[in-house]
Design a protein around this motif. Structure first.
Motif, PDB file in Angstrom:
ATOM      1  N   PHE A   1     -41.506  22.870  54.547  1.00 49.88           N
ATOM      2  CA  PHE A   1     -40.327  22.034  54.741  1.00 49.88           C
ATOM      3  C   PHE A   1     -39.906  22.104  56.214  1.00 49.88           C
ATOM      4  O   PHE A   1     -39.704  23.192  56.749  1.00 49.88           O
TER       5      PHE A   1
ATOM      6  N   GLN B   1     -45.400  17.551  56.902  1.00 46.82           N
ATOM      7  CA  GLN B   1     -45.255  18.764  56.102  1.00 46.82           C
ATOM      8  C   GLN B   1     -46.524  19.058  55.314  1.00 46.82           C
ATOM      9  O   GLN B   1     -46.991  20.205  55.263  1.00 46.82           O
TER      10      GLN B   1
ATOM     11  N   SER C   1     -38.673  30.713  57.934  1.00 47.94           N
ATOM     12  CA  SER C   1     -38.201  31.482  56.782  1.00 47.94           C
ATOM     13  C   SER C   1     -39.136  31.168  55.617  1.00 47.94           C
ATOM     14  O   SER C   1     -39.760  30.100  55.578  1.00 47.94           O
TER      15      SER C   1
ATOM     16  N   TRP D   1     -42.556  30.608  45.321  1.00 45.96           N
ATOM     17  CA  TRP D   1     -41.904  29.311  45.094  1.00 45.96           C
ATOM     18  C   TRP D   1     -42.356  28.701  43.769  1.00 45.96           C
ATOM     19  O   TRP D   1     -41.576  28.125  43.024  1.00 45.96           O
TER      20      TRP D   1
ATOM     21  N   GLN E   1     -45.594  24.605  49.726  1.00 44.33           N
ATOM     22  CA  GLN E   1     -44.821  23.571  50.399  1.00 44.33           C
ATOM     23  C   GLN E   1     -44.465  24.027  51.806  1.00 44.33           C
ATOM     24  O   GLN E   1     -44.241  25.223  52.042  1.00 44.33           O
TER      25      GLN E   1
ATOM     26  N   ILE F   1     -40.351  27.317  55.462  1.00 41.12           N
ATOM     27  CA  ILE F   1     -39.358  26.448  56.099  1.00 41.12           C
ATOM     28  C   ILE F   1     -39.442  26.637  57.606  1.00 41.12           C
ATOM     29  O   ILE F   1     -39.414  27.768  58.098  1.00 41.12           O
TER      30      ILE F   1
ATOM     31  N   HIS G   1     -39.833  31.318  51.342  1.00 40.81           N
ATOM     32  CA  HIS G   1     -39.395  31.495  49.962  1.00 40.81           C
ATOM     33  C   HIS G   1     -40.609  31.960  49.179  1.00 40.81           C
ATOM     34  O   HIS G   1     -41.464  31.167  48.785  1.00 40.81           O
TER      35      HIS G   1
ATOM     36  N   GLU H   1     -37.007  21.344  58.722  1.00 42.97           N
ATOM     37  CA  GLU H   1     -35.572  21.099  58.714  1.00 42.97           C
ATOM     38  C   GLU H   1     -35.042  21.074  60.140  1.00 42.97           C
ATOM     39  O   GLU H   1     -35.686  21.558  61.068  1.00 42.97           O
TER      40      GLU H   1
ATOM     41  N   ALA I   1     -43.157  28.783  49.725  1.00 46.81           N
ATOM     42  CA  ALA I   1     -42.589  27.691  50.517  1.00 46.81           C
ATOM     43  C   ALA I   1     -42.271  28.228  51.907  1.00 46.81           C
ATOM     44  O   ALA I   1     -41.691  29.301  52.054  1.00 46.81           O
TER      45      ALA I   1
ATOM     46  N   ALA J   1     -37.427  25.463  60.844  1.00 45.35           N
ATOM     47  CA  ALA J   1     -36.221  24.823  61.369  1.00 45.35           C
ATOM     48  C   ALA J   1     -36.425  24.538  62.849  1.00 45.35           C
ATOM     49  O   ALA J   1     -36.636  25.458  63.641  1.00 45.35           O
TER      50      ALA J   1
END
Length: 362
Positions: A100, A78, A39, A44, A98, A59, A41, A102, A57, A61
């Motif tokens: 991330f 990361q 996903s 950011w 960034q 992400i 963002h 998760e 950003a 998962a």
């Protein structure tokens, strides 16, 4: 907010990173970019330098078992992935600010299955980590053995033959604990397998279960290997040639020939290499060492320098490998093929013959 280009190219960049991490023997980074549910963002952060630069950003998962492997170095991983994405990025005034990592949360109940609209082909990635460990153990490659109950003893022997190749094989009648919901456990195995081996005995088609298992393999697009044990492939299996000349008296041969086919059909061969290396590193006799080189390691036409170094470590650490004349004799031409350099033996050590222009790291 302007119209961004980088998010639309992200999947292409992740695919390139997958190949890069495979080349550089960084399996955990590769597992993250391949298995991470993405996903983004957008916007950011923003910097007004050079007419304005937007950072996004990303992400990723991932499943719990992958997440736990990087938990203690998550910030470093990361930052590494973000930096590598930015090396590939050529979108003006955009960058990855960034990354991330998760942990995706596996569902603990059956509300999806009971909804009446559940499609397991889409949700195959949601097999919980504890179920994966329970079903497959620590093996790097997972093979589902589809068979009739009439040959369950023979299939159990075949499972052990796969274990000698360090491939995890699932046999429903012995791998499902009495406390587990057996149908759900079979589904989890089917949706987490890397390949399916259909053991085509004369009565194979008489079971609805075996045909459904084959159907899942075809639907998921995983390699399907039909082993002719009294019956020829039929239906959609008939499109490919079955593995012939097989019999239950030599299950080791079936496992080794399957390993050979998987090196041609599995997209990710690095995990097969891990199987071959583990078998070689744990050779229990001079003869087994030679067989592990001939039937497992020799199936890889190319290895990275890091992978070659791990083969050499396995050779030096196990006396069964180090003193196996046959194994050593088979390994020398493979080393030449993998490194494009000549090798020799000196005091049971494998020694690289350095040429004047050689830059080989070994």
């Amino acid at each position: 907010m302007p119209k961004f280009q980088l998010p639309g190219r992200l999947d292409l960049y992740l695919a390139t990173l997958s190949r890069l991490y495979e080349r550089d023997s960084e399996p955990i980074l590769r597992e993250i970019v391949v298995n991470g549910i993405v996903s983004i963002h957008e916007g950011w952060d923003y910097d007004n330098w050079n007419g304005g630069t937007y950072g996004h950003a990303v992400i990723l998962a991932v499943q719990e078992d992958i997440f736990l492997q990087v938990l203690d170095k998550k910030d470093e991983v990361q930052s590494r992935i973000a930096a590598d994405l930015n090396k590939l990025n050529n979108c003006q005034n955009e960058h990855v600010s960034q990354v991330f990592i998760e942990m995706s949360i596996a569902e603990q109940d059956r509300w999806r299955e009971e909804s009446g609209v559940y499609r397991p082909l889409i949700a195959a990635h949601s097999v919980p980590a504890d179920a994966l460990k329970r079903i497959w153990g620590a093996y790097h490659v997972r093979v589902f053995l589809s068979h009739k109950a009439t040959v369950k003893v023979e299939t159990s022997r075949l499972k052990q033959s796969f274990a000698h190749c360090r491939i995890g094989a699932f046999v429903a009648h012995e791998d499902i604990e009495p406390t587990q919901e057996w149908q759900r456990e079979i589904e989890r195995a089917l949706f987490s397998m890397d390949a399916l081996v259909a053991l085509l005995t004369p009565d194979f088609h008489e079971s609805n279960w075996t045909d459904q298992e084959v159907g899942v393999a075809i639907g998921r697009g995983v390699p399907l290997i039909a082993v002719r044990l009294g019956r020829d492939p039929y239906g959609l299996m008939g499109k490919g040639q079955g593995l012939g000349g097989c019999n239950w008296s030599d299950t080791d041969s079936i496992a080794l020939r399957t390993f050979d086919l998987l090196t041609k059909r599995l997209t990710d061969k690095s995990r097969l290499f891990e199987c071959a290396l583990a078998a070689y590193a744990e050779s229990r006799s001079f003869a087994e060492s030679g067989s592990n080189v001939e039937y497992l390691l020799a199936k890889f036409d190319e290895l990275t320098s890091a992978q070659v170094d791990r083969v050499l470590t396995a050779y030096r650490a196990n006396l069964q490998n180090k003193h196996s004349f046959r194994g050593r004799g088979l390994l020398l031409p493979l080393l030449k093929q993998w490194t494009r350099n000549e090798w020799s033996v000196k005091d049971n050590e494998l020694v690289l013959k350095q040429s004047e222009n050689s830059e080989n790291p070994f």
